[in-house]
Write a protein that holds these residues in place. Sequence first.
Motif, PDB file in Angstrom:
ATOM      1  N   PHE A  68     -24.986 -15.120  24.228  1.00 60.32           N
ATOM      2  CA  PHE A  68     -25.570 -15.457  25.577  1.00 60.32           C
ATOM      3  C   PHE A  68     -25.035 -17.311  25.621  1.00 60.32           C
ATOM      4  N   GLN A 102     -20.809 -17.078  26.276  1.00 59.46           N
ATOM      5  CA  GLN A 102     -19.972 -16.290  26.830  1.00 59.46           C
ATOM      6  C   GLN A 102     -20.241 -16.916  28.276  1.00 59.46           C
ATOM      7  N   TRP A 145     -21.063 -17.578  32.292  1.00 57.63           N
ATOM      8  CA  TRP A 145     -21.936 -16.815  33.277  1.00 57.63           C
ATOM      9  C   TRP A 145     -21.469 -16.602  34.486  1.00 57.63           C
ATOM     10  N   ARG A 194     -25.501 -11.567  32.939  1.00 60.21           N
ATOM     11  CA  ARG A 194     -24.841 -12.933  32.990  1.00 60.21           C
ATOM     12  C   ARG A 194     -24.599 -13.054  34.330  1.00 60.21           C
ATOM     13  N   SER A 220     -21.199 -22.179  30.790  1.00 57.38           N
ATOM     14  CA  SER A 220     -21.596 -21.772  29.692  1.00 57.38           C
ATOM     15  C   SER A 220     -22.420 -22.814  28.710  1.00 57.38           C
ATOM     16  N   ILE A 248     -32.298 -15.803  33.974  1.00 60.74           N
ATOM     17  CA  ILE A 248     -32.293 -15.443  32.528  1.00 60.74           C
ATOM     18  C   ILE A 248     -33.883 -15.040  32.407  1.00 60.74           C
TER      19      ILE A 248
END
Length: 437
Positions: free
Chosen positions: A45, A48, A50, A60, A71, A288
């Motif tokens: 996370f 990678q 969003w 995401r 990111s 999140i």
Amino acid sequence: MHSTLAIALANLLALPGLANSDERSLSVVEGNAQQHEDFAIGGAFFQQPWVIAPASTTARDGLGPLFKANSCITCHVGHGRGHPPLTDTEPFLSTLVKLGIPAHTTEQQAQAQTLGVAPDPTYGDHLQPLGIKGLPGEGTPRFTYSEINGQFKDGEHYTLQKPILTVENLHYGALAHDIQFSARVAPPLPGMGLLESIPEAEILANADPDDTNGDGISGKANQVWDIAQQQTVLGRFSWKANQPSIRQQSADAFHNDMGITSSLFPEQPCSAAQTDCHTLPDGGKPEIPDDLLEKVVFHVANQSVPARREVDDPTVIQGQKLFQQAGCAACHVARFAALNQQPQPYSDLLLHDMGAGLADNRPEFSASGSEWRTPPLWGIGLTETISGHTRFLHDGRARNLLEAILWHGGESSQAQQSVLAMNTTERKALLRFLNSL
């Protein structure tokens, strides 16, 4: 964070030059299977991108509506140090622009108590240059540079670059007439878990805000708002020690850099003037969840510090003595008792007045416009290896370590003058020492 500290301590023995390798970190972590899994998920996370909501990638989605990056790794390449634009056309990818205005009214003073500064009424306290789905970003930051020339006592000349920050293409009206800007490059992440483990009393033991010992060094602690505890606590992270914990700093970055909400920052960073920003779809509430945020925090907290190099080299040893003789160690303290191993952070985590040359004139909580937290030096010699550049200081103005030293003023003026008085051989030895850290 006892488990975090144990893992970070194990990581201190990592191979030099590989502080950006998740595989290397996992291979030396002395944790259980769940910790390995949490570290890996947090890393995924972290790296990678969003995406805009709604999306099939529901874990995401929720990027924006206003944002600066998609990111964490965009700003923290290799988990290392950000840099300002290196060309006229390069965007501010790993440099953020913080905004603020003087707090005059009761409402502004209340905002400053929790944000550290009163926000601009339209643009808030962070500039988001990008927007989604045709929504304009807030504005485009630009650096221009003026040159400052000088010379060492031995006659060798040097040139420093002073950045001048402007914001163009404002899409939501004018900034406040008394706006305060501050450009900040993304700080390096290795060792943050260790810094969080240092007892508050150990940090405060080095504070001398009134310079009672008369040495010209008056470090002080920043006192900042802890959202989770809903109280004012010691600040120890970021350029002005304006964040109390890795968790809050991470959630703040998700919120202000990517437009990702969390339990700590449940609302999108859209002002009342940005009406379209409030109407766009989101990625859930929060975008999140706590369990994923904690995994990212765990990943960040366990970024290992690279081992020192060439510690027995005579030139490095000479440089270390010069570092101490110049008075650098008064702020870049060599040791905390709680971290009874090498390397050490070479920071007191306190605020120091660095003089008018480095001032951004934007106070933040207890920090004045010319005060900055002493940045840790561990790993600094591997900046080019990990981050691909050698830019230093809060806005990346210094093109190398020597320029960073020459920008020191205020409480560090005596150390700066000592370096100016060094000959070429001594300067090279000092830099060899710093590059061994």
